[in-house]
Scaffold this motif. Structure first.
Motif, PDB file in Angstrom:
ATOM      1  N   GLU A 156       0.966  -1.229   0.033  1.00  0.00           N
ATOM      2  CA  GLU A 156      -0.176   0.142  -0.112  1.00  0.00           C
ATOM      3  C   GLU A 156       0.924   1.156   0.118  1.00  0.00           C
ATOM      4  O   GLU A 156       1.893   1.274   0.396  1.00  0.00           O
ATOM      5  N   VAL A 157       0.240   2.454  -0.776  1.00  0.00           N
ATOM      6  CA  VAL A 157       1.108   3.521  -0.666  1.00  0.00           C
ATOM      7  C   VAL A 157       0.106   4.653  -0.116  1.00  0.00           C
ATOM      8  O   VAL A 157      -1.008   4.669  -0.132  1.00  0.00           O
ATOM      9  N   HIS A 158       0.741   5.304   0.988  1.00  0.00           N
ATOM     10  CA  HIS A 158      -0.041   6.301   1.771  1.00  0.00           C
ATOM     11  C   HIS A 158       0.648   7.578   1.742  1.00  0.00           C
ATOM     12  O   HIS A 158       1.940   7.743   1.537  1.00  0.00           O
ATOM     13  N   CYS A 159       0.174   8.762   2.031  1.00  0.00           N
ATOM     14  CA  CYS A 159       0.603  10.008   2.292  1.00  0.00           C
ATOM     15  C   CYS A 159       1.316   9.982   3.896  1.00  0.00           C
ATOM     16  O   CYS A 159       0.585   9.605   4.725  1.00  0.00           O
ATOM     17  N   ASN A 160       2.550  10.166   3.945  1.00  0.00           N
ATOM     18  CA  ASN A 160       3.138  10.534   5.105  1.00  0.00           C
ATOM     19  C   ASN A 160       2.712  11.475   5.927  1.00  0.00           C
ATOM     20  O   ASN A 160       2.903  11.409   7.197  1.00  0.00           O
ATOM     21  N   ALA A 161       2.051  12.364   5.424  1.00  0.00           N
ATOM     22  CA  ALA A 161       1.774  13.443   6.264  1.00  0.00           C
ATOM     23  C   ALA A 161       0.297  13.314   7.113  1.00  0.00           C
ATOM     24  O   ALA A 161       0.128  13.616   8.300  1.00  0.00           O
ATOM     25  N   CYS A 162      -0.721  12.613   6.401  1.00  0.00           N
ATOM     26  CA  CYS A 162      -1.901  12.702   6.896  1.00  0.00           C
ATOM     27  C   CYS A 162      -2.534  11.130   6.809  1.00  0.00           C
ATOM     28  O   CYS A 162      -3.652  10.762   7.203  1.00  0.00           O
ATOM     29  N   ASP A 163      -1.655  10.275   6.434  1.00  0.00           N
ATOM     30  CA  ASP A 163      -1.823   8.717   6.353  1.00  0.00           C
ATOM     31  C   ASP A 163      -2.971   8.381   5.291  1.00  0.00           C
ATOM     32  O   ASP A 163      -3.642   7.171   5.383  1.00  0.00           O
ATOM     33  N   ALA A 164      -3.344   9.265   4.175  1.00  0.00           N
ATOM     34  CA  ALA A 164      -4.293   8.988   3.281  1.00  0.00           C
ATOM     35  C   ALA A 164      -3.785   7.856   2.576  1.00  0.00           C
ATOM     36  O   ALA A 164      -2.758   7.753   1.970  1.00  0.00           O
ATOM     37  N   HIS A 165      -4.783   6.791   2.323  1.00  0.00           N
ATOM     38  CA  HIS A 165      -4.411   5.881   1.239  1.00  0.00           C
ATOM     39  C   HIS A 165      -4.388   6.455   0.028  1.00  0.00           C
ATOM     40  O   HIS A 165      -5.367   7.037  -0.370  1.00  0.00           O
ATOM     41  N   LEU A 166      -3.346   6.186  -0.942  1.00  0.00           N
ATOM     42  CA  LEU A 166      -3.409   6.805  -2.162  1.00  0.00           C
ATOM     43  C   LEU A 166      -3.369   5.521  -3.120  1.00  0.00           C
ATOM     44  O   LEU A 166      -4.116   5.742  -3.973  1.00  0.00           O
ATOM     45  N   GLY A 167      -3.006   4.269  -2.980  1.00  0.00           N
ATOM     46  CA  GLY A 167      -3.058   3.273  -3.757  1.00  0.00           C
ATOM     47  C   GLY A 167      -2.112   2.109  -3.601  1.00  0.00           C
ATOM     48  O   GLY A 167      -1.688   2.023  -2.292  1.00  0.00           O
ATOM     49  N   HIS A 168      -1.404   1.663  -4.657  1.00  0.00           N
ATOM     50  CA  HIS A 168      -0.437   0.518  -4.377  1.00  0.00           C
ATOM     51  C   HIS A 168       0.679   0.793  -5.155  1.00  0.00           C
ATOM     52  O   HIS A 168       0.618   1.340  -6.347  1.00  0.00           O
ATOM     53  N   VAL A 169       1.758   0.063  -4.909  1.00  0.00           N
ATOM     54  CA  VAL A 169       2.961   0.031  -5.760  1.00  0.00           C
ATOM     55  C   VAL A 169       3.337  -1.520  -6.190  1.00  0.00           C
ATOM     56  O   VAL A 169       3.310  -2.373  -5.389  1.00  0.00           O
ATOM     57  N   PHE A 170       3.838  -1.714  -7.477  1.00  0.00           N
ATOM     58  CA  PHE A 170       3.740  -2.849  -7.880  1.00  0.00           C
ATOM     59  C   PHE A 170       5.450  -2.958  -8.601  1.00  0.00           C
ATOM     60  O   PHE A 170       5.749  -1.979  -9.197  1.00  0.00           O
ATOM     61  N   PRO A 171       5.829  -3.970  -8.672  1.00  0.00           N
ATOM     62  CA  PRO A 171       7.343  -4.049  -9.479  1.00  0.00           C
ATOM     63  C   PRO A 171       7.241  -4.508 -11.200  1.00  0.00           C
ATOM     64  O   PRO A 171       8.196  -4.920 -11.495  1.00  0.00           O
ATOM     65  N   ASP A 172       6.228  -3.737 -11.727  1.00  0.00           N
ATOM     66  CA  ASP A 172       6.243  -4.045 -12.870  1.00  0.00           C
ATOM     67  C   ASP A 172       6.154  -2.610 -13.669  1.00  0.00           C
ATOM     68  O   ASP A 172       5.597  -2.508 -15.074  1.00  0.00           O
ATOM     69  N   GLY A 173       6.764  -1.628 -13.236  1.00  0.00           N
ATOM     70  CA  GLY A 173       6.925  -0.501 -13.954  1.00  0.00           C
ATOM     71  C   GLY A 173       8.006  -0.224 -14.937  1.00  0.00           C
ATOM     72  O   GLY A 173       8.643  -1.159 -15.018  1.00  0.00           O
ATOM     73  N   PRO A 174       8.038   0.936 -15.597  1.00  0.00           N
ATOM     74  CA  PRO A 174       9.174   1.190 -16.528  1.00  0.00           C
ATOM     75  C   PRO A 174      10.438   1.764 -15.946  1.00  0.00           C
ATOM     76  O   PRO A 174      10.380   1.989 -14.675  1.00  0.00           O
TER      77      PRO A 174
END
Length: 134
Positions: free
Chosen positions: A92-110
């Motif tokens: 999971e990826v979140h904002c470090n300031a307010c802990d908002a859930h932003l999405g996810h990170v996967f190892p299949d990018g460019p």
């Protein structure tokens, strides 16, 4: 980074229903339902607190239906944690300031990182960069 803390009622009053569901309750918006952000230079900020989280220069078309980036604007602005929901193991990826859930990170990018930060569009606000006069 100073943490932003608000009550559940304050978040509900500030955010749209969908933004609240995604950012505060770890939901996901449906693919291809959020407007396509401009392709002009700019910064994507957390919808909850305005922290800059991604730069337009790092955005790419992943074909997934969600805004995708190969790196955050600054490592200290975006945090990661393990998400084992829905019988899957994801990061999971979140904002470090307010802990908002932003999405996810996967190892299949460019290149250059090989990562795909798959982010809910409703969790972001786009701020165009001022272009210098010609």
């Amino acid at each position: 980074m100073q943490k932003i803390q608000k009550s559940d009622a304050e978040w509900k009053a500030q955010l749209s229903d969908l933004a609240y569901k995604v950012t505060r309750k770890h939901g996901t918006e449906r693919a291809f339902t959020h407007e396509n952000f401009p392709k002009t230079p700019g910064v994507y900020r957390c919808v909850g607190c305005g922290t800059p989280v991604f730069d337009q220069a790092h955005k790419f078309d992943s074909g997934t239906g969600w805004p995708s980036f190969y790196q955050p604007i600054a490592a200290e602005n975006v945090g990661e944690s393990q998400d084992n929901g829905f019988f899957m193991r994801r990061t999971e990826v979140h904002c470090n300031a307010c802990d908002a859930h932003l999405g996810h990170v996967f190892p299949d990018g460019p290149k250059p990182t090989g990562l795909r930060y798959c982010i809910n569009g409703v969790a972001l606000e786009f701020e165009p960069k001022d272009e210098p006069p010609a």
